[in-house]
Design an enzyme around this catalytic site. Structure first.
Site, PDB file in Angstrom:
ATOM      1  N   GLU A 224      87.480  65.581  19.939  1.00  0.00           N
ATOM      2  CA  GLU A 224      88.480  66.545  20.397  1.00  0.00           C
ATOM      3  C   GLU A 224      88.189  66.821  21.863  1.00  0.00           C
ATOM      4  O   GLU A 224      87.268  67.566  22.184  1.00  0.00           O
ATOM      5  CB  GLU A 224      88.410  67.834  19.557  1.00  0.00           C
ATOM      6  CG  GLU A 224      88.660  67.622  18.068  1.00  0.00           C
ATOM      7  CD  GLU A 224      90.037  67.081  17.764  1.00  0.00           C
ATOM      8  OE1 GLU A 224      90.931  67.149  18.655  1.00  0.00           O
ATOM      9  OE2 GLU A 224      90.255  66.572  16.663  1.00  0.00           O
ATOM     10  N   CYS A 258      91.019  74.081  26.054  1.00  0.00           N
ATOM     11  CA  CYS A 258      91.339  72.653  26.159  1.00  0.00           C
ATOM     12  C   CYS A 258      92.830  72.394  26.081  1.00  0.00           C
ATOM     13  O   CYS A 258      93.304  71.360  26.579  1.00  0.00           O
ATOM     14  CB  CYS A 258      90.607  71.863  25.084  1.00  0.00           C
ATOM     15  SG  CYS A 258      90.991  72.365  23.390  1.00  0.00           S
TER      16      CYS A 258
END
Length: 481
Positions: A224, A258
């Site tokens: 991720e 993110c």
């Protein structure tokens, strides 16, 4: 740069990690498929422990950052975890069941099944930006799938890491769940362990290092990562709505997310009014930035300096810089606070347009048409998230079908990440694999295919020596296909 006492002797050496992994694997091999009752109990005690220590987690995270509002930790970490555990408790028993699969006509009356099985020991490397959520959410999937787990939190959040180790250590034995604290040496040793699966959340550059270490042991990885997540504002968008939601998504955790909107694409003639509006919205959210308990500090001096360098580089290359608020610059620097900063008149050679920002800096790129915006997005590395604001359904579907990104929120930012019924993950440089909900269960399971032959099978007619009967059977099978 802030120096953090890594306490590596306390955290454990590579040999210690090997020992813990050996214990977990031995325990798993002795009990390879825990029943729902055990998995349920693990999820319940995990949820109870997080809830009972919620205020301690809020305090530890705030102290690690320098300041982060307890409410922000509740929104972005505690509620997300609670939702993930609740969803897993409702559905995992069903996900565990073997499921029938179709059998091609030429192989009937045989049958097919898919049996979910735990993988074994899962390695979880979590980052500093959401240090609790991004350690615990993969753990929920791992435990629900019946695995053991080892967690390596970030050295940038030592208080949270130590607290997580203590809390999980009170509810799980070392051969069930283990938290390895420490710095780069520990992280390097951890990533080199022969786990049955590893999940890493962090930067693309470190993700490459982790993936390379895992590859030496053929450890499958879920990565991720991040990247530059674009926001496209269509002419059909409600601008007031777009401004408020982009500001909120960009300023959550001071942009240290993110999936924060990294830059905005919109027609040149609207850039000035948008910039003014989003600055005004930021100032309504945070009347002051310095000393404001609701606004998050940048995690470390090095990250603060990196953001200042991006701004200096952009300004030197001709960008226009607009900063929300009128706080004293020295006080902002002392507290590592960066107000929302809108960067216009951007050019491709600016570092702010080449690197993931990971902070409250918002470049705006002139793009006159939807085709221009899509071409810009598609000509760059595939992002972790994409945001589109507008009411034109045909344009919305065009963006959804003709751009590639890890996930999408329409008329919103970031909220797709916390939906347990859709996968969360990147694509290409923004990551590989996905988790959350059933997708997490399957990521941390081996979906074993099982073929059961019928006693009435005519397969013996395909055994050698091959005869006319064999050839006749093959002809029938060809016709079926």
């Amino acid at each position: 740069m802030v120096r953090i006492d890594l306490k590596e002797k306390e955290a454990g050496t590579g040999t210690d990690l090997d020992s813990v992994l050996a214990k977990q694997r031995a325990a798993f091999n002795a009990h390879t498929n825990p029943p729902w009752s055990e998995r349920k109990a693990n999820l319940q005690k995990l949820g109870k422990a997080i809830e009972e220590h919620a205020e301690e987690f809020q305090k530890a995270i705030s102290e690690d950052f320098g300041n982060r509002a307890y409410e922000e930790t509740t929104i972005a970490e505690l509620l997300v975890i609670k939702g993930g555990i609740s969803h897993a408790l409702k559905h995992t028993k069903h996900w565990m069941r073997a499921r029938r699969a179709p059998t091609a006509l030429q192989y009937k009356p045989a049958s097919n099944r898919i049996i979910p099985q735990p993988l074994g020991v899962i390695g979880i490397i979590s980052p500093w930006n959401y240090p609790l959520q991004l350690a615990v959410m993969p753990l929920i999937g791992a435990l629900g799938a019946g695995n053991r787990a080892m967690i390596k939190p970030s050295e940038y959040t030592p208080r949270l890491s130590d607290l997580l180790k203590r809390v999980l250590g009170t509810i799980f034995t070392e051969d069930e769940v283990y938290v390895a604290t420490g710095g780069v040496k520990v992280a390097s040793a951890f990533s080199a362990l022969p786990f049955d699966h590893m999940i890493f959340t962090g930067s693309t550059s470190v993700g490459k290092i982790v993936a390379a270490a895992a590859a030496k042991n053929l450890v499958p990885c879920t990565l991720e990562l991040g990247g530059k997540s674009p926001t496209i504002i269509d002419e059909s968008a409600n601008m007031d709505t777009a401004v408020a939601r982009i500001a909120n998504g960009k300023l959550l955790n001071a942009g240290q997310t993110c999936v924060a909107p990294d830059y905005v694409l919109m027609p040149a003639e609207k850039i000035n009014s948008f910039s003014d509006a989003i600055i005004e919205k930021a100032e309504s959210f945070y009347p002051t930035f310095a000393g404001n308990k609701d606004y998050t500090s940048i995690i470390a001096d090095s990250h603060y300096a990196r953001l200042q360098d991006l701004l200096e580089d952009a300004e030197n290359k001709g960008a226009r810089i607009r900063v929300a608020g009128d706080d004293d610059k020295q006080q902002l620097a002392k507290e590592r606070r960066v107000p929302l900063t809108v960067v216009t008149e951007t050019t491709p050679d600016m570092k702010i347009m080449q690197e993931e920002i990971f902070g409250p800096l918002l470049p705006v790129v002139a793009s006159e048409t939807l085709e221009d915006s899509m071409q810009y997005v598609q000509s760059h590395e595939r992002p972790l998230a994409l945001y589109w604001f507008g009411e034109d359904k045909s344009k919305r579907e065009k963006v959804l079908t003709e751009t590639i990104s890890g996930g999408v929120s329409i008329n919103e930012t970031a909220w797709h990440v916390v939906q347990e019924d859709i996968p969360f993950g990147g694509v290409g440089p923004s990551g590989m694999g996905a988790y959350h909900g059933e997708h997490g269960f399957e990521t941390f399971s081996h979906m074993k295919g099982v073929f059961t032959q019928s006693r009435f099978s005519q397969g013996k007619n395909l055994f050698p020596p091959y005869t006319d009967k064999t050839r006749k059977m093959l002809g029938l099978m060809k016709k079926i296909l």
